[in-house]
Motif scaffolding. Structure first.
Motif, PDB file in Angstrom:
ATOM      1  N   GLU A   1       0.719  -1.308   0.068  1.00 53.98           N
ATOM      2  CA  GLU A   1      -0.014   0.123  -0.152  1.00 53.98           C
ATOM      3  C   GLU A   1       0.763   0.982  -0.296  1.00 53.98           C
ATOM      4  OE1 GLU A   1      -0.376  -2.374   2.579  1.00 53.98           O
ATOM      5  OE2 GLU A   1      -1.805  -3.246   0.944  1.00 53.98           O
TER       6      GLU A   1
ATOM      7  N   GLU B   1       2.061   1.649  -3.579  1.00 55.90           N
ATOM      8  CA  GLU B   1       1.764   1.983  -4.466  1.00 55.90           C
ATOM      9  C   GLU B   1       0.981   3.788  -4.351  1.00 55.90           C
ATOM     10  OE1 GLU B   1      -0.069   1.097  -7.433  1.00 55.90           O
ATOM     11  OE2 GLU B   1       1.938  -0.956  -6.677  1.00 55.90           O
ATOM     12  N   GLN B   2       1.117   4.163  -2.939  1.00 53.59           N
ATOM     13  CA  GLN B   2       1.035   5.515  -2.998  1.00 53.59           C
ATOM     14  C   GLN B   2       2.176   6.745  -2.621  1.00 53.59           C
ATOM     15  OE1 GLN B   2      -2.036   6.653  -1.551  1.00 53.59           O
ATOM     16  NE2 GLN B   2      -1.015   8.617  -1.959  1.00 53.59           N
TER      17      GLN B   2
ATOM     18  N   ILE C   1       4.281   5.582  -5.492  1.00 52.18           N
ATOM     19  CA  ILE C   1       4.314   5.720  -6.717  1.00 52.18           C
ATOM     20  C   ILE C   1       3.099   6.362  -7.347  1.00 52.18           C
ATOM     21  CG2 ILE C   1       3.435   4.486  -8.991  1.00 52.18           C
ATOM     22  CD1 ILE C   1       4.728   2.091  -7.400  1.00 52.18           C
ATOM     23  N   LYS C   2       2.404   6.289  -7.153  1.00 57.16           N
ATOM     24  CA  LYS C   2       1.205   7.614  -7.665  1.00 57.16           C
ATOM     25  C   LYS C   2       1.751   8.786  -7.210  1.00 57.16           C
ATOM     26  CE  LYS C   2      -3.185   4.574  -6.150  1.00 57.16           C
ATOM     27  NZ  LYS C   2      -4.268   4.745  -5.258  1.00 57.16           N
ATOM     28  N   GLN C   3       2.048   9.430  -6.482  1.00 54.81           N
ATOM     29  CA  GLN C   3       2.949  10.755  -5.513  1.00 54.81           C
ATOM     30  C   GLN C   3       4.095  10.961  -6.484  1.00 54.81           C
ATOM     31  OE1 GLN C   3       3.278   9.773  -1.337  1.00 54.81           O
ATOM     32  NE2 GLN C   3       1.528  10.448  -1.293  1.00 54.81           N
ATOM     33  N   THR C   4       4.898   9.779  -7.677  1.00 53.53           N
ATOM     34  CA  THR C   4       5.980  10.170  -7.764  1.00 53.53           C
ATOM     35  C   THR C   4       5.409  10.808  -9.352  1.00 53.53           C
ATOM     36  OG1 THR C   4       7.315   8.677  -6.697  1.00 53.53           O
ATOM     37  CG2 THR C   4       8.153   9.040  -8.608  1.00 53.53           C
ATOM     38  N   ARG C   5       4.545   9.985  -9.512  1.00 62.66           N
ATOM     39  CA  ARG C   5       4.254  10.093 -10.992  1.00 62.66           C
ATOM     40  C   ARG C   5       3.683  11.685 -11.374  1.00 62.66           C
ATOM     41  NH1 ARG C   5       1.239   4.600 -11.947  1.00 62.66           N
ATOM     42  NH2 ARG C   5       3.005   3.421 -12.808  1.00 62.66           N
ATOM     43  N   LYS C   6       3.521  12.030 -10.604  1.00 65.68           N
ATOM     44  CA  LYS C   6       2.491  13.824 -10.162  1.00 65.68           C
ATOM     45  C   LYS C   6       3.715  14.583 -10.569  1.00 65.68           C
ATOM     46  CE  LYS C   6      -1.423  12.617  -8.160  1.00 65.68           C
ATOM     47  NZ  LYS C   6      -1.812  12.822  -6.501  1.00 65.68           N
TER      48      LYS C   6
ATOM     49  N   GLU D   1       7.825   8.803 -16.500  1.00 62.95           N
ATOM     50  CA  GLU D   1       7.221   7.359 -16.352  1.00 62.95           C
ATOM     51  C   GLU D   1       7.777   6.692 -14.878  1.00 62.95           C
ATOM     52  OE1 GLU D   1       7.026   3.286 -18.293  1.00 62.95           O
ATOM     53  OE2 GLU D   1       7.541   5.198 -19.866  1.00 62.95           O
TER      54      GLU D   1
ATOM     55  N   SER E   1       7.304   2.887 -13.566  1.00 63.44           N
ATOM     56  CA  SER E   1       7.282   1.306 -13.924  1.00 63.44           C
ATOM     57  C   SER E   1       7.884   0.722 -12.001  1.00 63.44           C
ATOM     58  CB  SER E   1       7.387   1.175 -15.238  1.00 63.44           C
ATOM     59  OG  SER E   1       8.854   0.347 -14.933  1.00 63.44           O
ATOM     60  N   HIS E   2       7.033  -0.494 -11.890  1.00 65.21           N
ATOM     61  CA  HIS E   2       7.213  -1.387 -10.767  1.00 65.21           C
ATOM     62  C   HIS E   2       7.006  -2.762 -11.295  1.00 65.21           C
ATOM     63  CE1 HIS E   2       5.561  -3.027  -6.695  1.00 65.21           C
ATOM     64  NE2 HIS E   2       6.974  -2.460  -6.887  1.00 65.21           N
TER      65      HIS E   2
END
Length: 82
Positions: A55, A58-59, A61-66, A72, A74-75
């Protein structure tokens, strides 16, 4: 769990610091960090390994994409640790 993230980011001053700062702000330790040039001199590939709950990762990753400099995220693999 041990997680590997691959991040393509703009080869700009401070881009790596912003990514690392995001991890630090979430009290998440980076175990290994590698940055390499790509065929495009304006883009770098950052590969990092970290431990954390699914969890949390995933959080992050979402914040890094911003982040502005990130192209890009990827995991590619999830590895179990003993």
């Amino acid at each position: 769990m041990k997680h590997t993230l691959s991040i393509l980011l703009q080869n700009e001053s401070g881009a790596l610091m912003r990514v690392a700062g995001l991890f630090a702000a979430r009290h998440c330790n980076i175990d290994t960090l590698t940055v390499a040039a790509t065929q495009d001199p304006a883009v770098s590939l950052l590969t990092l390994v970290m431990h954390g709950a699914d969890e949390t990762v995933e959080q992050i990753i979402k914040q890094t994409r911003k982040l502005v400099d990130v192209i890009e995220v990827s995991h590619p693999a999830v590895t179990m640790t003993p």
